[in-house]
Design a protein around this motif. Sequence first.
Motif, mmCIF file in Angstrom:
data_model
loop_
_atom_site.group_PDB
_atom_site.id
_atom_site.type_symbol
_atom_site.label_atom_id
_atom_site.label_comp_id
_atom_site.label_asym_id
_atom_site.label_seq_id
_atom_site.Cartn_x
_atom_site.Cartn_y
_atom_site.Cartn_z
ATOM 1 N N ASN A 1 2.119 -3.258 4.021
ATOM 2 C CA ASN A 1 1.081 -4.066 3.355
ATOM 3 C C ASN A 1 0.135 -4.604 4.419
ATOM 4 O O ASN A 1 0.310 -4.356 5.622
ATOM 5 C CB ASN A 1 1.724 -5.198 2.544
ATOM 6 C CG ASN A 1 0.730 -5.876 1.611
ATOM 7 O OD1 ASN A 1 -0.033 -5.197 0.917
ATOM 8 N ND2 ASN A 1 0.700 -7.191 1.599
ATOM 9 N N LYS A 2 -0.856 -5.344 3.964
ATOM 10 C CA LYS A 2 -1.896 -5.870 4.856
ATOM 11 C C LYS A 2 -1.297 -6.548 6.082
ATOM 12 O O LYS A 2 -0.274 -7.239 5.983
ATOM 13 C CB LYS A 2 -2.762 -6.845 4.049
ATOM 14 C CG LYS A 2 -3.921 -7.476 4.779
ATOM 15 C CD LYS A 2 -4.850 -6.475 5.397
ATOM 16 C CE LYS A 2 -5.379 -5.448 4.427
ATOM 17 N NZ LYS A 2 -6.134 -4.356 5.077
ATOM 18 N N ASP B 1 0.821 -1.220 0.000
ATOM 19 C CA ASP B 1 0.000 0.000 0.000
ATOM 20 C C ASP B 1 0.844 1.255 0.000
ATOM 21 O O ASP B 1 0.385 2.336 -0.366
ATOM 22 C CB ASP B 1 -0.929 -0.012 1.211
ATOM 23 C CG ASP B 1 -1.934 -1.117 1.064
ATOM 24 O OD1 ASP B 1 -1.592 -2.269 1.415
ATOM 25 O OD2 ASP B 1 -3.022 -0.854 0.543
HETATM 26 C C1 LIG Z 1 -2.159 -4.310 -5.499
HETATM 27 S S1 LIG Z 1 -2.844 -4.101 -3.994
HETATM 28 C C2 LIG Z 1 -1.613 -3.974 -2.749
HETATM 29 C C3 LIG Z 1 -2.225 -3.750 -1.423
HETATM 30 O O1 LIG Z 1 -3.140 -2.699 -1.521
HETATM 31 C C4 LIG Z 1 -2.923 -5.015 -0.897
HETATM 32 O O2 LIG Z 1 -1.971 -6.007 -0.704
HETATM 33 C C5 LIG Z 1 -3.617 -4.677 0.390
HETATM 34 O O3 LIG Z 1 -3.027 -4.683 1.452
HETATM 35 C C6 LIG Z 1 -5.022 -4.255 0.285
HETATM 36 O O4 LIG Z 1 -5.570 -3.862 1.507
HETATM 37 P P1 LIG Z 1 -7.105 -3.430 1.589
HETATM 38 O O5 LIG Z 1 -7.308 -3.104 3.033
HETATM 39 O O6 LIG Z 1 -7.905 -4.597 1.113
HETATM 40 O O7 LIG Z 1 -7.275 -2.223 0.706
#
Ligand SMILES: CSC[C@@H](O)[C@@H](O)C(=O)COP(=O)(O)O
Length: 365
Positions: free
Chosen positions: A254-255, A244
Amino acid sequence: MKVDGKPYRTIWLAEDGWTVEIIDQTRLPHRFVVERLQGLEAAAHAIRSMQVRGAPLIGVTAAYGVALAMTEDPSDAGLERACATLLATRPTAVNLRWALEEMQRLLRPLGDNARRQAAYERAGELAEEDVALCRAIGGHGLALIEAAAAKKKPGEAVNVLTHCNAGWLATVDWGTATAPIYLAHEKGIALNVWVDETRPRNQGAALTAWELGHHGVPHKVVADNVGGHLMQHGLVDLCIVGTDRTTATGDVCNKIGTYLKALAAQDNGVPFYVALPSPTIDWTLSDGIEEIPIEERDAREVTHLTGATADGSLATIEVVAPGSPVANYAFDVTPARLVSGLITERGVATASREGLAALFPERVP
Ligand SMILES: CSC[C@@H](O)[C@@H](O)C(=O)COP(=O)(O)O
């Protein structure tokens, strides 16, 4: 990519030429629903409620949100209000800020009458650019999967582990982490994708599994804590995740849970790659842990789960002891030292200031 054999993107301009259509990702995997966004508030709600999510798609939706807002109020005040409203929807993915700055840079010098059309054109271009960036990431990541395949016996699958959904649903098309996977699948390379379920919102189990399944890519969903065990037993050849926000020094946000996978990967000698388009790089930051804002979300995402019952209807149940307090951190930061490489549209960079600067010299502030 394909849904029931029909090619889709995650966001597109409706036939009327001004409303915007999205796949409502809060309804997947049990319902495929296309939602129509008819104004700024609808676009902001779609991002906030995660009808659309994933850093690149959040950015493109925000750009379309500005275009919708310019239909409602193209004045200077209208433009500033639209950007402030959209920027406040989610804090972590930097693509949101990047897209809004791009729209402001373009629209501010224009007169009110010219803003609406220019905004739609630029939002459409950003969507096309995202597709091209992801496709290019796919090409560079494919080489990594091919290298892993070359070490396998004939017919033996390359095992790729991914976390959350960095698939086509998180972008306009192709995905970031999944673009190399789709290209490898198209080339006939045998694959098995380990899909982390990704609590609390289950983007892996609900979204990544759904999109890989619709595209015919072999995969298995695993509970969030299984990855370390798989790596200890030689069952993961490489990890590829999305991000992100990545700092100029290569720290990767990231997540939530990504960091633990990176630790397990390093302990077991498994390469850990992060796939990202350059708008996800925040060139203003150098310490991801200290500087990246981590979104904290509603406790209900942890305490409750929604799924399909045996008769196909949807039901929400409580899974946490009633009354127990909850903390719901949505993202974590993986330090650059744990990242084997950053797969960008211009090639694979080492996760370092030098590595990123070598690929994107003109972006270094
Ligand atoms: C190509 S998307 C990369 C990240 O945005 C993805 O891995 C992620 O963490 C998404 O989180 P989210 O909370 O679903 O928006």
